[in-house]
Scaffold this motif. Structure first.
Motif: not given
Length: 188
Positions: A130-141
């Motif tokens: 989530x941090x690596x993807x800046x809490x975008x898209x599917x990456x929330x955790x």
């Protein structure tokens, strides 16, 4: 490799299989085609794959006339108990999927409920996606490790030490390999 029906089960999941011959594996968040190998020497392997996007994957596979050896079924990780009986799998596996869930804590509890006693849930995920993807898209955790190698699930609002919180129902052994976190969850 996903099309190779003669591919042997990878070493990490293979090492967690019980000693008996007939093995039933659940791949949660499998995508259109499971990444798991289909063979293990001396064992009869049955793989069931589930993913919430299975219907969309089916449309793509049908468009290209692809018939998978293991067809992914529609299913949410947080609602596995609506599809399968408790204590019915010898291994439950998930790779790069549970950190995409609405509720990864519940998803993991569902997976633990479905695996038989003294059998494993194996989770392989990127660290802090989530941090690596800046809490975008599917990456929330985020999945990470504490200083004591405890398995931590977190987002911007909450942090859960899964190792300590669920020590009464399972033992979680976690390790970091490169940028991945590997969790071996043994059900008591």
């Amino acid at each position: 490799k996903r099309f190779d029906n003669d591919l042997f089960l990878q070493p990490r999941p293979s090492a967690l299989l019980p000693s008996y011959a007939n093995i039933k594996i659940l791949d949660v968040g499998a995508g259109p085609l499971t990444v798991l190998g289909k063979k293990v020497e001396g064992k009869n392997i049955s793989i069931i794959a589930v993913d919430p996007l299975a219907d969309e994957y089916d449309q793509i596979l049908n468009q290209f006339n692809i018939k998978p050896f293991v067809k992914t079924q529609m299913g949410y990780a947080e609602k596995l108990n609506e599809k399968f009986k408790t204590n019915s799998f010898d291994l439950v596996f998930s790779c790069n999927a549970i950190d995409h869930c609405f509720n990864p804590e519940e998803a993991i509890l569902q997976m633990v409920a479905l695996v038989k006693q003294d059998c494993y849930v194996l989770l392989e995920h990127g660290i802090n996606e989530a941090e690596n993807q800046n809490y975008s898209g599917f990456h929330q955790w985020n999945f990470s490790l504490s200083n004591d190698n405890d398995f931590i699930i977190s987002n911007k609002k909450t942090s859960i030490n899964m190792t300590k919180k669920y020590a009464d129902i399972c033992t979680i052994k976690s390790e970091q390999i490169n940028n991945a976190i590997i969790n071996r969850i043994l059900k008591h």
